[in-house]
Design an enzyme around this catalytic site. Structure first.
Site, PDB file in Angstrom:
ATOM      1  N   TYR A  18      -0.346  -1.064  10.040  1.00 38.97           N
ATOM      2  CA  TYR A  18      -0.617  -1.383   8.630  1.00 38.97           C
ATOM      3  C   TYR A  18       0.639  -1.164   7.778  1.00 38.97           C
ATOM      4  O   TYR A  18       0.994  -1.998   6.937  1.00 38.97           O
ATOM      5  CB  TYR A  18      -1.763  -0.482   8.171  1.00 38.97           C
ATOM      6  CG  TYR A  18      -2.304  -0.722   6.791  1.00 38.97           C
ATOM      7  CD1 TYR A  18      -3.012  -1.877   6.474  1.00 38.97           C
ATOM      8  CD2 TYR A  18      -2.145   0.247   5.797  1.00 38.97           C
ATOM      9  CE1 TYR A  18      -3.536  -2.052   5.199  1.00 38.97           C
ATOM     10  CE2 TYR A  18      -2.676   0.079   4.531  1.00 38.97           C
ATOM     11  CZ  TYR A  18      -3.371  -1.077   4.233  1.00 38.97           C
ATOM     12  OH  TYR A  18      -3.888  -1.246   2.984  1.00 38.97           O
ATOM     13  N   LYS A  76       2.635  -3.830   5.588  1.00 36.48           N
ATOM     14  CA  LYS A  76       2.685  -3.636   4.138  1.00 36.48           C
ATOM     15  C   LYS A  76       4.112  -3.492   3.624  1.00 36.48           C
ATOM     16  O   LYS A  76       4.379  -3.785   2.460  1.00 36.48           O
ATOM     17  CB  LYS A  76       1.829  -2.427   3.737  1.00 36.48           C
ATOM     18  CG  LYS A  76       0.318  -2.683   3.869  1.00 36.48           C
ATOM     19  CD  LYS A  76      -0.103  -3.941   3.138  1.00 36.48           C
ATOM     20  CE  LYS A  76      -1.561  -3.975   2.763  1.00 36.48           C
ATOM     21  NZ  LYS A  76      -1.968  -5.283   2.174  1.00 36.48           N
ATOM     22  N   SER A 133       0.856  -1.186   0.000  1.00 39.89           N
ATOM     23  CA  SER A 133       0.000   0.000   0.000  1.00 39.89           C
ATOM     24  C   SER A 133       0.891   1.235   0.000  1.00 39.89           C
ATOM     25  O   SER A 133       2.016   1.199   0.534  1.00 39.89           O
ATOM     26  CB  SER A 133      -0.861  -0.009   1.267  1.00 39.89           C
ATOM     27  OG  SER A 133      -1.440   1.261   1.463  1.00 39.89           O
TER      28      SER A 133
HETATM   29  P1  NAI Z   1     -12.019  -5.028   1.436  1.00 35.89           P
HETATM   30  O1  NAI Z   1     -12.287  -4.875   2.893  1.00 35.89           O
HETATM   31  O2  NAI Z   1     -13.060  -4.615   0.470  1.00 35.89           O
HETATM   32  O3  NAI Z   1     -11.620  -6.530   1.109  1.00 35.89           O
HETATM   33  C1  NAI Z   1     -10.718  -7.254   1.912  1.00 35.89           C
HETATM   34  C2  NAI Z   1     -11.243  -8.652   2.060  1.00 35.89           C
HETATM   35  O4  NAI Z   1     -10.317  -9.423   2.829  1.00 35.89           O
HETATM   36  C3  NAI Z   1     -12.593  -8.715   2.794  1.00 35.89           C
HETATM   37  O5  NAI Z   1     -13.576  -9.338   1.982  1.00 35.89           O
HETATM   38  C4  NAI Z   1     -12.297  -9.507   4.057  1.00 35.89           C
HETATM   39  O6  NAI Z   1     -13.361 -10.342   4.476  1.00 35.89           O
HETATM   40  C5  NAI Z   1     -11.079 -10.325   3.624  1.00 35.89           C
HETATM   41  N1  NAI Z   1     -10.300 -10.781   4.771  1.00 35.89           N
HETATM   42  C6  NAI Z   1      -9.948 -10.073   5.862  1.00 35.89           C
HETATM   43  N2  NAI Z   1      -9.283 -10.844   6.725  1.00 35.89           N
HETATM   44  C7  NAI Z   1      -9.193 -12.078   6.169  1.00 35.89           C
HETATM   45  C8  NAI Z   1      -8.608 -13.293   6.581  1.00 35.89           C
HETATM   46  N3  NAI Z   1      -7.972 -13.414   7.766  1.00 35.89           N
HETATM   47  N4  NAI Z   1      -8.680 -14.378   5.753  1.00 35.89           N
HETATM   48  C9  NAI Z   1      -9.343 -14.269   4.559  1.00 35.89           C
HETATM   49  N5  NAI Z   1      -9.941 -13.139   4.133  1.00 35.89           N
HETATM   50  C10 NAI Z   1      -9.867 -12.041   4.922  1.00 35.89           C
HETATM   51  O7  NAI Z   1     -10.649  -4.228   1.154  1.00 35.89           O
HETATM   52  P2  NAI Z   1      -9.949  -3.802  -0.224  1.00 35.89           P
HETATM   53  O8  NAI Z   1      -9.908  -2.339  -0.253  1.00 35.89           O
HETATM   54  O9  NAI Z   1     -10.490  -4.558  -1.366  1.00 35.89           O
HETATM   55  O10 NAI Z   1      -8.424  -4.262   0.075  1.00 35.89           O
HETATM   56  C11 NAI Z   1      -7.806  -5.375  -0.535  1.00 35.89           C
HETATM   57  C12 NAI Z   1      -6.309  -5.299  -0.280  1.00 35.89           C
HETATM   58  O11 NAI Z   1      -5.762  -4.128  -0.889  1.00 35.89           O
HETATM   59  C13 NAI Z   1      -5.940  -5.214   1.188  1.00 35.89           C
HETATM   60  O12 NAI Z   1      -4.765  -5.963   1.409  1.00 35.89           O
HETATM   61  C14 NAI Z   1      -5.673  -3.745   1.405  1.00 35.89           C
HETATM   62  O13 NAI Z   1      -4.812  -3.525   2.481  1.00 35.89           O
HETATM   63  C15 NAI Z   1      -5.037  -3.386   0.069  1.00 35.89           C
HETATM   64  N6  NAI Z   1      -5.089  -1.984  -0.260  1.00 35.89           N
HETATM   65  C16 NAI Z   1      -6.288  -1.385  -0.575  1.00 35.89           C
HETATM   66  C17 NAI Z   1      -6.309  -0.052  -0.928  1.00 35.89           C
HETATM   67  C18 NAI Z   1      -7.567   0.614  -1.348  1.00 35.89           C
HETATM   68  O14 NAI Z   1      -7.487   1.788  -1.760  1.00 35.89           O
HETATM   69  N7  NAI Z   1      -8.727  -0.036  -1.277  1.00 35.89           N
HETATM   70  C19 NAI Z   1      -5.078   0.771  -0.914  1.00 35.89           C
HETATM   71  C20 NAI Z   1      -3.879   0.028  -0.628  1.00 35.89           C
HETATM   72  C21 NAI Z   1      -3.913  -1.297  -0.313  1.00 35.89           C
END
Ligand code: NAI
Length: 298
Positions: A166, A170, A153
């Protein structure tokens, strides 16, 4: 250009029940990959669990004619990672691609950050990446092929207020990939990092409103490319959001050298130490020693 396809490839996408992971899973499946849609189904802070998120995406993929199976193990345990990899092998008979995407947030200013909030975030992002990638890598190494993507990130690469846990996680996954890329290179396994950005339930309150669209669909092509057999990249970091794809990288200045270095030398030569002209990009930790030798022999 011929369309990039993933027939006969099996992919695990962790955290694919929502947001970015869902978009990755949908795109890979639409291009012919078998996809294991992993999602614990909890809240953004990592509490709770449920089958709904993973199952919904599997149904969406199947409705479009794709092949997918749901997996609801947590990536944050050794057993969860092993069961997830086993589910790919049992269902589809192989495993070629792993996209480590699952994530949670526990943002706190550093003076209020509790050990519990620190551990919870590291458990999912950093240890979770290790717990899934380790059994996957062993399989890939035996078969001489693999594509691994891990998720960093901008908050990790460049830092954000209130995100020390975080950011630590990351940056941790970047270190993991930097080593893994070197170890996998001789076995047909390439590992890279994505730094995504999109409006999701996780980022909803963080990203500013207005400006260019920030949909997960505008990140997924960069991730799918990193998953493709024709992708030559290994150990790289791609930043992708809103339709812009860029390379992030770690570099060093040439620096100041003095074989009899004193504290005062450091202070007196800060300009040279910080000067980015002719900066270097070491391809390994060992390479920084060679830079020193070059300077010493000048
Ligand atoms: P989101 O919250 O929409 O999706 C993340 C998913 O991971 C959720 O469906 C959740 O249930 C699942 N999850 C959480 N803990 C888990 C576990 N222990 N085992 C299996 N599944 C689990 O979040 P988003 O935004 O789609 O993020 C996806 C990735 O991208 C993350 O790693 C986040 O840190 C990273 N990220 C996102 C950014 C953004 O702008 N949305 C920016 C930078 C990084």
């Amino acid at each position: 250009m011929e369309q990039f396809r993933f027939e006969d490839r099996t992919a695990i996408v962790t955290g694919a029940g929502n947001g970015l992971g869902r978009a990755y899973a949908m795109l890979l499946a639409s291009r012919g990959a078998n996809v294991v849609v992993n999602d614990l189904g909890g809240a953004v802070d990592g509490t709770g669990a449920g089958e709904g998120a993973a199952m919904t995406v599997v149904q969406e993929i199947r409705a479009l004619g794709g092949a997918a199976v749901a997996d609801t193990h947590s990536v944050a345990t050794v057993e969860g990672g092993e069961m997830l990899v086993a589910s790919a092998l049992d269902t589809f008979g192989g495993l070629d691609i792993v996209v480590n995407n699952a994530g949670i947030l526990r943002d706190r200013a550093f003076h209020k950050l509790s050990p519990g909030d620190f551990d919870a975030v590291l458990d999912v992002h950093l240890r979770g990446t290790y717990f899934v990638t380790a059994p996957a890598y062993r399989h890939m190494r035996r078969h001489g092929y693999g594509r691994i993507v891990v998720t960093t990130s901008a908050a990790g690469l460049f830092g954000n207020f209130g995100q020390a846990n975080y950011g630590a996680a990351k940056m941790g996954v970047v270190g993991l990939v930097k080593a893994l890329a070197q170890e996998g290179a001789g076995h047909g396994i390439q590992s890279n990092v994505i730094a995504p950005g999109a409006s999701t339930r996780m980022s909803g309150s963080v990203l500013p409103a207005g400006g260019p669209a920030l949909t997960p669909d505008l990140v997924a092509p960069a991730v799918a490319y990193l998953c493709h057999e024709s992708c030559p990249l290994n150990g790289e970091i791609l930043s992708a959001f809103g339709g812009r794809v860029a390379r992030a990288f770690l570099a060093e200045t040439v620096g100041y050298y003095n074989g009899a270095l004193t504290v005062e030398d450091v202070a007196a030569n800060l300009g040279t130490i910080l000067d980015t002209d002719g900066y270097l990009e070491p391809r390994s930790g060992m390479e920084t020693l060679r830079v020193l030798e070059d300077l010493a022999n000048r």
